[in-house]
Design an enzyme around this catalytic site. Sequence first.
Site, short mmCIF file in Angstrom:
data_model
loop_
_atom_site.label_atom_id
_atom_site.label_comp_id
_atom_site.label_asym_id
_atom_site.label_seq_id
_atom_site.Cartn_x
_atom_site.Cartn_y
_atom_site.Cartn_z
N CYS A 31 -13.96 -15.78 35.31
CA CYS A 31 -14.86 -15.79 34.15
C CYS A 31 -16.30 -15.85 34.64
O CYS A 31 -16.62 -16.65 35.52
CB CYS A 31 -14.56 -17.02 33.29
N HIS B 105 -8.55 -13.66 26.71
CA HIS B 105 -9.58 -14.46 27.37
C HIS B 105 -10.88 -14.42 26.55
O HIS B 105 -11.51 -15.46 26.33
CB HIS B 105 -9.80 -13.89 28.79
N GLU B 106 -11.26 -13.21 26.09
CA GLU B 106 -12.52 -13.08 25.32
C GLU B 106 -12.42 -13.74 23.95
O GLU B 106 -13.37 -14.37 23.49
CB GLU B 106 -12.90 -11.61 25.17
N HIS C 99 -13.12 -17.30 24.15
CA HIS C 99 -14.56 -17.63 24.20
C HIS C 99 -15.12 -17.81 22.79
O HIS C 99 -15.95 -18.69 22.56
CB HIS C 99 -15.34 -16.51 24.90
NI NI Z 1 -14.85 -15.50 30.46
#
Ligand code: NI
Length: 171
Positions: free
Chosen positions: A96, A138-139, A142
């Site tokens: 990341c 993963h995004e 966020h």
């Molecule tokens: Ni990331």
Amino acid sequence: MARLTLLTYPDPRLKQVAEPVSQFDAQLQLLVADLEETMRASPGGVGIAATQVGHLQRVVIVDVSSKPKISHHGRLILINPEILDWEGFEIGREGCMSVPDYTGNVVRATHLQLVAQDEQGKEHKYTMEGYEARAVQHELDHLDGILFIDRLVSRRRDLFQRKSYKKTNSS
Ligand code: NI
């Protein structure tokens, strides 16, 4: 366009939940352009969320086309993305841009059905798998203030210090 400053752990803004986008205007187009430039400037960058540059809006870019031999949709601009359905589990290594010194093994769904709007506000549905599905999860994390280090089963077993930043893709 401008390259934006990436927030890094433990910046508290990375823990905030992003707001849905309601205005598909010039300001949004500029944010998308700046996010893309920031992602492409990072070695191995395959995804970015607006949260990572301190814009708490539900905007994500994913582009895993640099990885060989995987299925993908190319450059994806995902506004207000939602996972509709998922299947399967797989452990895989993630990096990341907001946690630059570490990589980690994270369990993710292998197959996704996703709905998201594009920069013009038009809705699209996607079916994706493997590494692209992992990058999208993963995004999306966020946008909800979650980092991959929050998803490790064991920090002792699953967290690794980076020797070289370029070796693992980041998002
Ligand atoms: Ni990331």
